[in-house]
Scaffold this motif. Structure first.
Motif, PDB file in Angstrom:
ATOM      1  N   LEU A  86      76.253  61.846  53.950  1.00 41.02           N
ATOM      2  CA  LEU A  86      74.942  61.199  53.989  1.00 41.02           C
ATOM      3  C   LEU A  86      74.597  60.622  52.620  1.00 41.02           C
ATOM      4  O   LEU A  86      75.052  61.109  51.586  1.00 41.02           O
ATOM      5  CB  LEU A  86      73.860  62.207  54.386  1.00 41.02           C
ATOM      6  N   PRO A  87      73.743  59.599  52.586  1.00 42.47           N
ATOM      7  CA  PRO A  87      73.258  59.103  51.289  1.00 42.47           C
ATOM      8  C   PRO A  87      72.509  60.218  50.550  1.00 42.47           C
ATOM      9  O   PRO A  87      71.946  61.119  51.165  1.00 42.47           O
ATOM     10  CB  PRO A  87      72.293  57.971  51.677  1.00 42.47           C
ATOM     11  N   ASP A  88      72.519  60.146  49.242  1.00 44.74           N
ATOM     12  CA  ASP A  88      71.789  61.131  48.449  1.00 44.74           C
ATOM     13  C   ASP A  88      70.297  61.053  48.766  1.00 44.74           C
ATOM     14  O   ASP A  88      69.744  59.972  48.991  1.00 44.74           O
ATOM     15  CB  ASP A  88      71.995  60.876  46.949  1.00 44.74           C
ATOM     16  N   GLY A  89      69.651  62.220  48.769  1.00 43.12           N
ATOM     17  CA  GLY A  89      68.199  62.248  48.860  1.00 43.12           C
ATOM     18  C   GLY A  89      67.624  62.312  50.253  1.00 43.12           C
ATOM     19  O   GLY A  89      66.394  62.284  50.411  1.00 43.12           O
ATOM     20  N   VAL A  90      68.468  62.373  51.300  1.00 43.56           N
ATOM     21  CA  VAL A  90      67.936  62.511  52.655  1.00 43.56           C
ATOM     22  C   VAL A  90      68.686  63.608  53.387  1.00 43.56           C
ATOM     23  O   VAL A  90      69.883  63.815  53.161  1.00 43.56           O
ATOM     24  CB  VAL A  90      68.030  61.200  53.481  1.00 43.56           C
ATOM     25  N   ASN A  91      67.977  64.327  54.263  1.00 41.67           N
ATOM     26  CA  ASN A  91      68.645  65.311  55.109  1.00 41.67           C
ATOM     27  C   ASN A  91      69.126  64.641  56.392  1.00 41.67           C
ATOM     28  O   ASN A  91      68.896  63.442  56.615  1.00 41.67           O
ATOM     29  CB  ASN A  91      67.730  66.512  55.379  1.00 41.67           C
ATOM     30  N   VAL A  92      69.782  65.404  57.247  1.00 41.21           N
ATOM     31  CA  VAL A  92      70.412  64.819  58.427  1.00 41.21           C
ATOM     32  C   VAL A  92      69.387  64.222  59.388  1.00 41.21           C
ATOM     33  O   VAL A  92      69.652  63.208  60.051  1.00 41.21           O
ATOM     34  CB  VAL A  92      71.297  65.869  59.129  1.00 41.21           C
ATOM     35  N   LEU A 227      60.923  54.701  50.743  1.00 41.60           N
ATOM     36  CA  LEU A 227      60.320  56.030  50.886  1.00 41.60           C
ATOM     37  C   LEU A 227      61.125  57.126  50.204  1.00 41.60           C
ATOM     38  O   LEU A 227      60.936  58.311  50.500  1.00 41.60           O
ATOM     39  CB  LEU A 227      60.181  56.365  52.376  1.00 41.60           C
ATOM     40  N   ALA A 228      62.014  56.757  49.282  1.00 40.19           N
ATOM     41  CA  ALA A 228      62.942  57.726  48.703  1.00 40.19           C
ATOM     42  C   ALA A 228      62.213  58.941  48.118  1.00 40.19           C
ATOM     43  O   ALA A 228      62.582  60.088  48.400  1.00 40.19           O
ATOM     44  CB  ALA A 228      63.808  57.056  47.635  1.00 40.19           C
ATOM     45  N   GLU A 229      61.210  58.726  47.316  1.00 36.56           N
ATOM     46  CA  GLU A 229      60.507  59.849  46.687  1.00 36.56           C
ATOM     47  C   GLU A 229      59.774  60.683  47.730  1.00 36.56           C
ATOM     48  O   GLU A 229      59.778  61.910  47.677  1.00 36.56           O
ATOM     49  CB  GLU A 229      59.542  59.338  45.628  1.00 36.56           C
TER      50      GLU A 229
END
Length: 276
Positions: A86-92, A227-229
């Motif tokens: 997965l991309p960094d910073g997000v859960n599944v 919405l990354a943060e």
């Protein structure tokens, strides 16, 4: 695209429109199988220039997507394979919503049953939602399980309905009918149930028939918010609650008392409030 490729979806392609019917009985739980199918489908369609619109509906007249599979409490590693890469910073769970939110096609949900928790997050991540009066319901039920939304719901909701109403939806943990959801801005429009198919089909056909480049240009101009943060804050809030004993107890007690059955899901809010 082979229909047999998906265990929980029925897919048809015609006239630039992919019609996707969610079919994971008895209540369309968002489990590993459905999440994997949705991820695979959206990834395949991203590179299919012949598809301009994706319309989602449900094989169940009562349930669009009930919520994330509550048996995750007993199998916390069930989603590990999906989480790989997965991309960094997000859960599944957030990753599914972000995949949908950034899809190059126009995504439309026909909401004619209930969508709670992770199901509501999926609905809110779509470009457009049309809800059947007297049949549709949408809500973030996580607080009644001792947690908060962890699949993008807090961020998607705030963008759609504002902070004050997002707090109401998350902490009030009620099921909202089509008319209220429309008034709040959670869905595009509340539509009489017998008109829902016609309204969505007409819109999908009209969008699919637009000149080349128009959809891509509109999606470049009306870009999803970064919405990354916020997603990182949401994940930390969700994960911090999920490990607490109260959340485990409420989820296990919910399952023991009928959650994820047709009967229990018809008024899941009352079932879970009774356990608290």
């Amino acid at each position: 695209m082979s229909q047999d490729a998906y265990a929980t979806l029925r897919v048809s392609l015609k006239g630039g429109i992919a019609r996707v019917t969610l079919d994971n009985p008895p209540v369309n739980i968002l489990n590993v199988a459905m999440m994997a199918d949705l991820r695979r489908l959206l990834t395949v369609l991203r590179d299919d220039d012949s598809v301009r619109v994706i319309v989602f509906d449900s094989a169940s007249p009562e349930f669009f997507i009930a919520h994330v599979d509550m048996t995750l409490v007993d199998t916390p590693d069930a989603f590990d394979e999906l989480a790989a890469g997965l991309p960094d910073g997000v859960n599944v769970f957030q990753a599914l919503g972000e995949l949908l939110r950034h899809q190059p096609q126009v995504t439309i949900v026909k909401l004619a049953g209930t969508a709670r928790g992770g199901g509501a997050e999926f609905v809110t991540a779509a470009d457009m939602v049309f809800a059947a009066m007297g049949r549709a319901g949408i809500g973030q039920i996580e607080a009644l399980m001792g947690i908060v939304p962890g699949g993008g719901g807090t961020q998607y909701l705030t963008g759609r309905i504002g902070r004050n109403r997002a707090l109401e939806a998350v902490l009030g943990a009620d099921l909202y009918d089509a008319e209220t959801a429309e008034r709040y801005g959670w869905v595009n429009r509340a539509v009489p149930a017998d008109e829902l198919d016609g309204v969505v089909d007409r819109l999908a056909r009209n969008i699919a028939a637009l000149p080349d480049g128009v959809i891509a240009a509109a999606k470049r101009a009306i870009v999803p918010e970064d919405l990354a943060e916020g997603l990182l804050r949401e994940h930390e809030a969700w994960a911090g609650q999920f490990v607490r004993p109260a959340a485990e107890r409420l989820i296990r007690d919910g399952l023991a008392n009928g959650a994820q059955s047709r009967h229990g899901e018809r008024d899941l809010e009352a079932l879970l409030r009774g356990l608290a």
